[in-house]
Design an enzyme around this catalytic site. Structure first.
Site, PDB file in Angstrom:
ATOM      1  N   ARG A 136      62.397 -41.731 -10.111  1.00 36.13           N
ATOM      2  CA  ARG A 136      63.375 -42.824 -10.001  1.00 36.13           C
ATOM      3  C   ARG A 136      64.283 -42.861 -11.222  1.00 36.13           C
ATOM      4  O   ARG A 136      65.469 -43.195 -11.130  1.00 36.13           O
ATOM      5  CB  ARG A 136      62.668 -44.173  -9.815  1.00 36.13           C
ATOM      6  CG  ARG A 136      61.908 -44.339  -8.494  1.00 36.13           C
ATOM      7  CD  ARG A 136      62.725 -44.052  -7.272  1.00 36.13           C
ATOM      8  NE  ARG A 136      61.965 -44.075  -6.020  1.00 36.13           N
ATOM      9  CZ  ARG A 136      61.207 -43.071  -5.566  1.00 36.13           C
ATOM     10  NH1 ARG A 136      61.024 -41.966  -6.250  1.00 36.13           N
ATOM     11  NH2 ARG A 136      60.614 -43.188  -4.380  1.00 36.13           N
TER      12      ARG A 136
ATOM     13  N   GLU B  18      66.602 -39.902 -10.723  1.00 38.28           N
ATOM     14  CA  GLU B  18      67.543 -40.181  -9.639  1.00 38.28           C
ATOM     15  C   GLU B  18      68.676 -41.094 -10.135  1.00 38.28           C
ATOM     16  O   GLU B  18      69.812 -41.009  -9.645  1.00 38.28           O
ATOM     17  CB  GLU B  18      66.785 -40.863  -8.490  1.00 38.28           C
ATOM     18  CG  GLU B  18      67.451 -40.727  -7.149  1.00 38.28           C
ATOM     19  CD  GLU B  18      66.540 -41.262  -6.042  1.00 38.28           C
ATOM     20  OE1 GLU B  18      65.876 -42.291  -6.263  1.00 38.28           O
ATOM     21  OE2 GLU B  18      66.490 -40.646  -4.973  1.00 38.28           O
TER      22      GLU B  18
ATOM     23  N   SER C  11      74.102 -40.618 -28.923  1.00 38.67           N
ATOM     24  CA  SER C  11      73.041 -39.836 -29.552  1.00 38.67           C
ATOM     25  C   SER C  11      71.697 -40.205 -28.938  1.00 38.67           C
ATOM     26  O   SER C  11      71.378 -41.380 -28.795  1.00 38.67           O
ATOM     27  CB  SER C  11      72.993 -40.128 -31.049  1.00 38.67           C
ATOM     28  OG  SER C  11      71.785 -39.647 -31.596  1.00 38.67           O
TER      29      SER C  11
END
Lengths: 144, 144, 144, 144, 144, 144, 144, 144, 144, 144
Positions: free
Chosen positions: E85, E88, E111
């Site tokens: 998840r 994704e 960064s």
């Protein structure tokens, strides 16, 4: 070299540069040898074994005259952020560097075998900078 | 930038360094911009268009204030031998360079965004050498 | 070179060797140039264009002084059975060849840029044989 | 063959060619057998075991009449620079070599099984050269 | 850190946050250190060993001053649904996030080394929500 | 949405946030919709078309009631450094985040569909910081 | 061959076998040629063009004496269920088939170039069966 | 089955066919079972254990009634030349075979589970040939 | 769970359904837990250990309150034919299923965490059929 | 089928189920055919063309008697979240489903070709649920 050798260095507290100086070699080259990417001569191997307090015989039997490095280690693309920054330099600037090299050197290539690699600390008021240098021999394609 | 722009440069015969000088930028940065890996400001874009004899309007509409580079080009591992030699440097010396950087700079990382890349020709009696330099800002991991 | 150039060669019926002889170059090198893996000089490009009956101007604008080959083509592993047999030679005999090279040449590498490639037909009573030769310059790793 | 066998050879100091001569086989073929890419006959296995000072029984039980090589070793693309140069030859010259082979031999293929591989040192005033040769049987596609 | 250390934590029943508080560090940073993605100082290592009831000596020999994390673990794309998840989110919203970052911060980058990561529970009448925050330092590309 | 729509937004100079406000949606959601990762309702589509000065009819025929987003764009791992920093956060901190989520929420998962994503600028004396937030609904695994 | 040729065959309603019979070739070989995996001779090309009602000139210019098939098409592993069943046969039975071949033929290999492939319908009371046959020439490894 | 079982067969010198005959099964099926790609019944397992001189109890505990094969072994694409020739048959002739199957059997598929595989030696004056046969059940897609 | 646990189940001869009934859980959920894809509560773990005749203490130390499943196992694409048929269903019908889901449920997604999976045997005169059911919670994308 | 056909359906506003009813086929099968994963008969093609208001002739020339679906579309692993949830079901529950199928059906496999796929909406007070069903024919491995 085995992780055995890597941990021996940790216990001595010696830097790669200190080991390099005592055998008359380069700092990055020595670090590379510790990761199995370069080959000590028999004499160097004796010196390094002595410095690290490791048995010479064992080292020689494994890393002696007949052993050749099988170079190239770790997953690609690298997952470690430090090594990834090196890789990303190729990803982002690779075509630009190639274009400038061809512009300055013609249709050829640089050699990775005749190449000196250095890592230096460059003092800077805003914070120290990492200075990484590759110095390659260059060759023109001659195919006739 | 489009291949249209790349071929325009070829016809002018201008080097990346000559273009870089006329806009006050770095040679490799300009080469990177020609491959879509960096972004000209509006003013730089006007200058470059003029130098190459390309219409300013068209360039601006494509590469103007609202465009951002989508960096990272070409297949990995690289198939072109010149770019592969850069990649091979990471493959063979990556762990050694990481080890030396940690030894000199602690547990941190270098920045690719605050990094200057240079390609120079170093004369050598045995044949000119390619001198490639990456100068990175360094950062310590601070996570507290 | 474009498929346009490849089909022009087909219509002339000229072999790579015949073209190579008329410009004083090597057969495999010429075949490589037809696949965009090598770079003709301006003079060679004029000669080849003439031989194939193609406009010199168009060729020069695309493949002239400022163009550099982006080498390395096709999918890997290769799917074409002929190219796969070459690849399979590396897969099956790669470690053996490396071991013999190190035994004979020490810890170094051979250069692909200073390398001559030849394909010859060797008559044999049981059926002609393909004789493929790579002749590389060799280098010792010197990193000090 | 086990790394046990590889290190035994190192201690004898015998070259692949010396072992090959004593059993009437080819140098590269013997090196391939040491990496598990070819199969000794029972007699050859006895000879080699004797030469290396290894127990015949153990060798036979592992590498005897019923063992068949499972060929093809190591990661692809290769990460070792020496093996990569072999691979790069396929990447860069593969289509050119295929084109020349078809021109000289028609629509067919060469056999990797009926193929002799040789590595020789060719003296050269500018530095010794690596001469790598593949001699393949050729076959025309006949499908009727 | 070894799975040995992971199971020791389980037996104490201490949360990452409790350990983090006792050494004055961040919760996610401590969890990262348990998976080998961050580096304890010698003092922190002593504290954590004490808390978990592990021998200090052993921990120090492995994770002491000379060890540097080799970051980046597990297969990508992730197969575990929770980690997927996160991944994704990059797959689906990556370009949108990049576009908004450029709009607000210009041509630069954030960064990962100067980045604080937090996981919090946000009460909600329809069910608690996971609040995941990345706070990065930002940098403008300056290459001149 | 087509690159046609992306360039239209550039010419208006409108930010994603300004467009989001005029249709009562979220900034990142609107940016996602411009990259084809989310779906405008018919009414939203009319508003956006009007704002950008694009023909409503054309937009509706392509992005109307019957079109559903095919989500997930670009290569993975990402090659663009900005998107890579997001991905690297999963690579380096993924297991740590998963461990903390399980510790706080039990054996479940968070939903990417019921998830709000925000990008904010957080002023900081050392330089502005990028604040990226994912707020997910959480679910316990219930399988009985 | 182009999709132009594939659709021409569809309109004639001719089977691969009918075309094969009219030019004295094999059914699978003809199907392979329609997918660019085999090469018609000039005469065969004239016959096939005539049968399909296509211009001979155009066919000859593309598929004439100088064209060589670039074999190997489609993604691997195959996504089409029919082709996947062929691939799965290699996945599941590959080692078993290799073991039986070595048992019956020794340390050698079979040739794909001297190989006849046939697809037949075998009537069966429970439903017709697909009979797929590969008949390969065999070779012993002889490397001396 | 374990390599333990594979080496036991080697010491008996029994062929797959001889074992197959003594348990009333097929030669390739038995070879597949030795590589863990098929499942012996309890009775077959007892017979095979006896023939190979292995303890029945140990075999039964591992390969008894409750074990199911996890099929599909080895890397893909295969690196072993013999298995690659099988794979290459799919690569080169896959589309042609599919086209002929559809022509003869309609829109369906063949079953790999109801499939008989045979390897036979076919005598030929020019050298013995390998005859490999797959006989599949066929099914029409019926989806209503 | 360890292979130790898998083999214990085999020796008891208990089906997944019988174990599921005795702890009040679902058959597929229990099978998933045996492969480390789901997490028993402490009480369930005690029951299952008792049923299988395994030491409760050992199970608890490994799979107790602090362990979380790292889900997702095996290579993808799957090589086992049974698992491949599941995967192939996604490959062949994935877009069709997505289209029908959007048509019936709008722009949303189904949850894998709130999902019940069942495998049933459906008697059929032509042969029993496998009935595999996924019952997912559905969610609309709401991002505002 | 072409995107031309997909958009025609959108303009008619017909659901897959309505089209399926008018030609006596299944809803998912029709959706599959619209994505080129199944094959209409000539009569079905005429009906569908009429319903969508597309020229029958054009459809027939492309999708007529001689065309066969080349099944399997889109990247794997899927990037679209809806299709990924289907894929994740295989990733997480694949081994569990295989174990239950073998337990209930023995050593065999299910057929994807003789398989009915259905998507239904199941009302639920907490929110509608997606009910996805695969009904496969089953086969025992019989190889003798």
């Amino acid at each position: 070299m085995s992780s055995n050798v890597l941990s021996s260095r940790m216990h001595t507290g010696l830097t790669f540069d200190q080991i390099a100086n005592s055998i008359g070699k380069d700092e990055v080259w020595v670090a590379a040898a510790f990761y199995g990417q370069a080959k000590f001569s028999s004499d160097e191997l004796k010196n390094v074994s002595e410095i690290l307090g490791i048995s010479v015989d064992e080292s020689l039997s494994v890393l002696g005259d007949h052993w050749w490095p099988n170079r190239g280690i770790g997953p690609m693309p690298p997952t470690d952020p430090v090594i990834y920054r090196l890789y990303e330099g190729v990803l982002v600037y690779g075509h630009a560097i190639k274009a400038v090299i061809h512009e300055k050197f013609g249709d050829g290539i640089m050699s990775l075998i005749d190449c000196k690699v250095k890592v230096a600390k460059k003092p800077d008021p805003k914070g120290d900078r990492v200075l990484l240098t590759f110095e390659y021999a260059s060759f023109l394609l001659e195919f006739h």
